[in-house]
Design a protein around this motif. Structure first.
Motif: not given
Length: 167
Positions: A27-29, A47-49, A117-118
Motif C-alpha cells: 500500500v502506498e499512502v 490518497y491510498i494506492v 483517483d485514489n
C-alpha cells in the motif's frame, strides 16, 4: 549464441536481484495536494494506492503534529465505504466500518490520475504558520479484513508545494 545465453543469465540475475532487494510495499499512502481554502485553513487530500487487498481499517498520524490542527475529516473512498472516521485535534485519524465494509483495491494504479483517483479522505485543518523546507510525514497503518497490518509506505509531502488561494 553465447551472447544470447549471457544476456538471458544477466537479465534473470538483474530481475531476481531487483525483486529480492525491493521493499515490496503493498500500500502506498501520500498527500495528493494541500490547498489553502481560506486564510489559515487548508484542505489536505490523502490518497491510498492499494492494488492488492481491500482495506478494512485506516490509521494516520500527521508528523510533525505541531503544524496542523485537524478540524474535520470527510470524503473519498473511506466515506464511500461507509467508514466511521474518528480524529483528534493534533492529527491522529482512525477509520473503519462497524458493518465490515472495506475500501476496494485501487482501479488506477499508474498514470496521471493515480493520486487524484485514489483519494481516501480529505482533512480540513488550520495552521498559524506553515514552515518552509519541511516535509509532512505520516505514520500509517492499513488493516486487511482479517485484521492484519498491510505493509505500507508513506510518500512525504514537501510543504513548499501548498496551493495558496485556489481550490
Amino acid at each position: 549464441m553465447i551472447y544470447k545465453k549471457l544476456f538471458k543469465i544477466s537479465f534473470l540475475f538483474t530481475l531476481f536481484a531487483s525483486l529480492s532487494f525491493s521493499e515490496n510495499y503493498k500500500v502506498e499512502v501520500g498527500v495528493e495536494s494541500i490547498t489553502e481554502i481560506e486564510n489559515g485553513k487548508y484542505n489536505i487530500s490523502v490518497y491510498i494506492v492499494n492494488p492488492y487487498d481491500p482495506i478494512a481499517g485506516i490509521q494516520f498520524k500527521i508528523i510533525p503534529s505541531t503544524i496542523f490542527n485537524v478540524e474535520e475529516v470527510s470524503g473519498g473512498s473511506s466515506e464511500n465505504a461507509g467508514f466511521q472516521i474518528h480524529k483528534n485535534f493534533k492529527g491522529t485519524i482512525l477509520g473503519f466500518s462497524m458493518t465490515g465494509n472495506t475500501i476496494p483495491p485501487s482501479r488506477t494504479n499508474s498514470g496521471p490520475g493515480r493520486l487524484k483517483d485514489n483519494i481516501v479522505l480529505n482533512i480540513i485543518a488550520t495552521a498559524d504558520k506553515i514552515p518552509v523546507n519541511v516535509m509532512l510525514d505520516m505514520e500509517c497503518v492499513m488493516a486487511s479484513k482479517k485484521g492484519e497490518s498491510l505493509k505500507t509506505e508513506f510518500i512525504p509531502f514537501d510543504l513548499s508545494n501548498i496551493n495558496i488561494g485556489k481550490e
